[in-house]
Design a protein around this motif. Structure first.
Motif, PDB file in Angstrom:
ATOM      1  N   THR A  13      38.011  50.337  46.153  1.00  0.00           N
ATOM      2  CA  THR A  13      37.454  51.686  46.138  1.00  0.00           C
ATOM      3  C   THR A  13      37.833  52.322  44.817  1.00  0.00           C
ATOM      4  N   ALA A  14      36.844  52.791  44.078  1.00  0.00           N
ATOM      5  CA  ALA A  14      37.105  53.315  42.737  1.00  0.00           C
ATOM      6  C   ALA A  14      37.911  54.601  42.799  1.00  0.00           C
ATOM      7  N   SER A  15      38.950  54.664  41.995  1.00  0.00           N
ATOM      8  CA  SER A  15      39.728  55.895  41.853  1.00  0.00           C
ATOM      9  C   SER A  15      40.176  56.007  40.410  1.00  0.00           C
ATOM     10  N   LYS A  16      40.346  57.225  39.927  1.00  0.00           N
ATOM     11  CA  LYS A  16      40.569  57.419  38.498  1.00  0.00           C
ATOM     12  C   LYS A  16      42.034  57.461  38.083  1.00  0.00           C
ATOM     13  N   GLY A  17      42.959  57.606  39.020  1.00  0.00           N
ATOM     14  CA  GLY A  17      44.351  57.749  38.626  1.00  0.00           C
ATOM     15  C   GLY A  17      44.486  58.910  37.664  1.00  0.00           C
ATOM     16  N   SER A  18      45.087  58.658  36.513  1.00  0.00           N
ATOM     17  CA  SER A  18      45.222  59.731  35.510  1.00  0.00           C
ATOM     18  C   SER A  18      44.213  59.599  34.379  1.00  0.00           C
ATOM     19  N   GLY A  52      33.691  59.123  37.495  1.00  0.00           N
ATOM     20  CA  GLY A  52      33.314  60.392  36.865  1.00  0.00           C
ATOM     21  C   GLY A  52      33.017  60.305  35.387  1.00  0.00           C
ATOM     22  N   GLY A  53      32.839  59.108  34.862  1.00  0.00           N
ATOM     23  CA  GLY A  53      32.533  58.969  33.445  1.00  0.00           C
ATOM     24  C   GLY A  53      31.188  59.554  33.086  1.00  0.00           C
ATOM     25  N   ALA A  91      35.765  42.880  28.639  1.00  0.00           N
ATOM     26  CA  ALA A  91      35.776  44.213  29.261  1.00  0.00           C
ATOM     27  C   ALA A  91      36.732  44.243  30.446  1.00  0.00           C
ATOM     28  N   ASN A  92      36.757  43.166  31.218  1.00  0.00           N
ATOM     29  CA  ASN A  92      37.663  43.118  32.372  1.00  0.00           C
ATOM     30  C   ASN A  92      39.129  43.106  31.960  1.00  0.00           C
ATOM     31  N   GLN A  93      39.427  42.528  30.800  1.00  0.00           N
ATOM     32  CA  GLN A  93      40.813  42.571  30.313  1.00  0.00           C
ATOM     33  C   GLN A  93      41.227  44.023  30.040  1.00  0.00           C
ATOM     34  N   PHE A  94      40.317  44.791  29.477  1.00  0.00           N
ATOM     35  CA  PHE A  94      40.594  46.205  29.217  1.00  0.00           C
ATOM     36  C   PHE A  94      40.712  46.982  30.532  1.00  0.00           C
ATOM     37  N   ILE A  95      39.834  46.698  31.472  1.00  0.00           N
ATOM     38  CA  ILE A  95      39.871  47.400  32.753  1.00  0.00           C
ATOM     39  C   ILE A  95      41.182  47.110  33.482  1.00  0.00           C
ATOM     40  N   ASN A  96      41.630  45.864  33.446  1.00  0.00           N
ATOM     41  CA  ASN A  96      42.912  45.512  34.075  1.00  0.00           C
ATOM     42  C   ASN A  96      44.054  46.337  33.499  1.00  0.00           C
ATOM     43  N   SER A  97      44.074  46.456  32.169  1.00  0.00           N
ATOM     44  CA  SER A  97      45.142  47.199  31.513  1.00  0.00           C
ATOM     45  C   SER A  97      45.067  48.691  31.839  1.00  0.00           C
ATOM     46  N   ILE A  98      43.865  49.222  31.869  1.00  0.00           N
ATOM     47  CA  ILE A  98      43.690  50.634  32.226  1.00  0.00           C
ATOM     48  C   ILE A  98      44.227  50.894  33.625  1.00  0.00           C
ATOM     49  N   ASN A  99      43.855  50.034  34.555  1.00  0.00           N
ATOM     50  CA  ASN A  99      44.280  50.218  35.943  1.00  0.00           C
ATOM     51  C   ASN A  99      45.797  50.134  36.099  1.00  0.00           C
ATOM     52  N   THR A 111      41.810  52.548  39.877  1.00  0.00           N
ATOM     53  CA  THR A 111      41.253  51.324  40.474  1.00  0.00           C
ATOM     54  C   THR A 111      39.786  51.236  40.065  1.00  0.00           C
ATOM     55  N   ILE A 112      39.584  51.038  38.793  1.00  0.00           N
ATOM     56  CA  ILE A 112      38.229  50.877  38.267  1.00  0.00           C
ATOM     57  C   ILE A 112      37.769  49.457  38.594  1.00  0.00           C
ATOM     58  N   PRO A 113      36.651  49.308  39.268  1.00  0.00           N
ATOM     59  CA  PRO A 113      36.200  47.961  39.652  1.00  0.00           C
ATOM     60  C   PRO A 113      35.909  47.089  38.441  1.00  0.00           C
TER      61      PRO A 113
END
Length: 444
Positions: free
Chosen positions: A29-34, A77-78, A415-423, A429-431
């Motif tokens: 479930t997508a959530s933005k955290g900070s 919310g991007g 892109a997924n490597q970046f998403i993993n680091s962001i999360n 929890t960006i899919p």
């Protein structure tokens, strides 16, 4: 003069079928955290821009890793993500005005026809490089092919009057004001709330791709100063972000595809070459031999290549196969070779740059992506979500046909490597993207 056999790389038509078994993708479930993704800006060079197959084109831009990240950020919310797109009807253009590559059939000087990368046209759409497409709406994707950290901060980088090295037509076409804008000012002028930065690769790559015959490696002093200016600018208003380090460029297919010892000799050719070169203390044998290269520091200005040296992918193969380059006629010119000394300088620079990048990321509390480790995993072979990838040219499934930049599936995996680091850094929890939904090399 007899023709010398050249044991060149061959392109094997391999079509990978993705099995019907389930992958390990379980969308959270997508959530933005900070993370505040309201205004996302990316900054970087060719990979950020979506450059692929040796050119900037509409389709490649659609698959740039920042654009793919932006698609996922919309789930938290991007906002919109504007790119300086090439027209969908254009074939695209390279930095030298050429056309992108595709897989097609080509006949070499020996009359052999094989499946190889060939240009889609005799020239690219050069109007792309002479037309400014800025129309009042800022470009979120500030990826500029060929930009270095030092030129990223330079005002007027789109001004042709500044001359070679201080002007970039890819920035001209997207600059808010080509006479005064810098890549950084156009990025920070958008007041980003979140950013990605994959910068610094061209500070060493342009030198390597020229065979160390032109350009130069950015000093660590200049690199550090420019990097701090860039990251300080991007974070000035409290924006969070993620920064990636630099991959080992010499592990890319542009440098690894043609073997240093690709000169295959039979007994007749071996005897002839030894007759010519034995007096110079250069010896050959039946089978695979190192190519001869020009080296001003070597006796007679010529020597055999070493195992830790590299031949560039753009070396003229017909000259090797039929006209004696690298064997009886002449040594291969330095602009097509990375010597062991040059390779050591390249590796040392990357190591220094990456230490600086990680230090800046830690000091600023930014997410960090070990892009170098990601590319090393590709070099040894890895499977992501049921898709096997390697650094093999054409067959490896991740690089585009220029041997440097990524194809769509490679961009999605990055892109997924970046998403993993962001999360992991910001508690979001960006899919992830489903890499299997993206294409690799397209065969005729």
């Amino acid at each position: 003069m007899k023709q010398f056999l050249f044991k060149s790389f061959s392109f094997v038509l391999v079509i990978a079928f993705v099995s019907s078994c389930k992958t390990n993708i379980t969308p959270p479930t997508a959530s933005k955290g900070s993370v505040d993704a309201t205004t996302y800006v990316s900054i970087g060079s060719s990979m950020t821009a979506g450059y692929a197959d040796g050119a900037l084109s509409f389709q490649a831009q659609q698959n740039s890793f920042p654009n793919l990240i932006a698609l996922q950020l919309k789930q938290i919310g991007g906002g919109s993500f504007n790119q300086p797109l090439v027209s969908s009807s254009s074939i695209g253009v390279s930095s030298s005005g050429g056309a992108p590559f595709k897989m097609g059939y080509a006949t070499d000087c020996l009359g052999a026809t094989s499946l190889s990368p060939v240009p889609v046209a005799t020239s690219g759409d050069v109007s792309i490089l002479t037309t400014n497409v800025y129309s009042g709406t800022p470009f979120n994707n500030m990826g500029v092919p060929g930009v270095k950290v030092t030129t990223m901060v330079a005002p007027g980088y789109g001004n042709q009057l500044n001359g070679a090295g201080h002007y970039n037509p890819f920035f001209y076409r997207m600059a808010k004001n080509p006479l005064t804008s810098s890549v950084l000012s156009d990025a920070t002028g958008q007041n980003p709330t979140f950013f990605t930065a994959l910068i610094g690769m061209d500070d060493v790559l342009s030198y390597a791709m020229a065979g160390a015959a032109s350009d130069s490696i950015t000093s660590t002093v200049d690199f550090t100063a420019a990097l701090n200016v860039i990251i300080n600018g991007l974070t000035a208003n409290g924006a969070k972000g993620v920064i990636g380090n630099i991959p080992d460029v010499l592990s890319m297919p542009f440098f690894t595809t043609i073997p240093y010892n690709g000169l295959a000799l039979d007994s007749s050719n071996n005897s002839l070459l030894n007759l010519v070169y034995n007096t110079r203390n250069i010896y050959f044998h039946v089978g695979n031999n190192p190519f001869l290269i020009k080296d001003a520091s070597a006796p007679y200005g010529i020597r055999l290549m070493k195992a830790d040296e590299y031949l560039l992918l753009d070396v003229p193969l017909d000259s090797i196969k039929c006209h004696g380059m690298g064997s009886y006629a002449q040594g291969i010119p330095n602009k097509y070779v990375i010597t062991e000394t040059e390779a050591a300088s390249i590796e040392a620079a990357i190591t220094s740059y990456n230490a600086i990048i990680k230090s800046v990321a830690q000091a600023k509390g930014l997410a960090f992506v070990d892009v170098n480790a990601f590319f090393k995993s590709i070099q040894t072979g890895v499977t992501y979500n049921a898709v096997a990838m390697s650094a093999l040219f054409v067959k490896g499934g991740v690089y585009s046909l220029d041997g440097i930049d990524l194809n769509p599936i490679g961009q999605a995996t990055l892109a997924n490597q970046f998403i993993n680091s962001i999360n992991s850094t910001y508690g979001s929890t960006i899919p992830q993207l489903n890499e299997t939904a993206y294409s690799g090399i397209i065969f005729p």
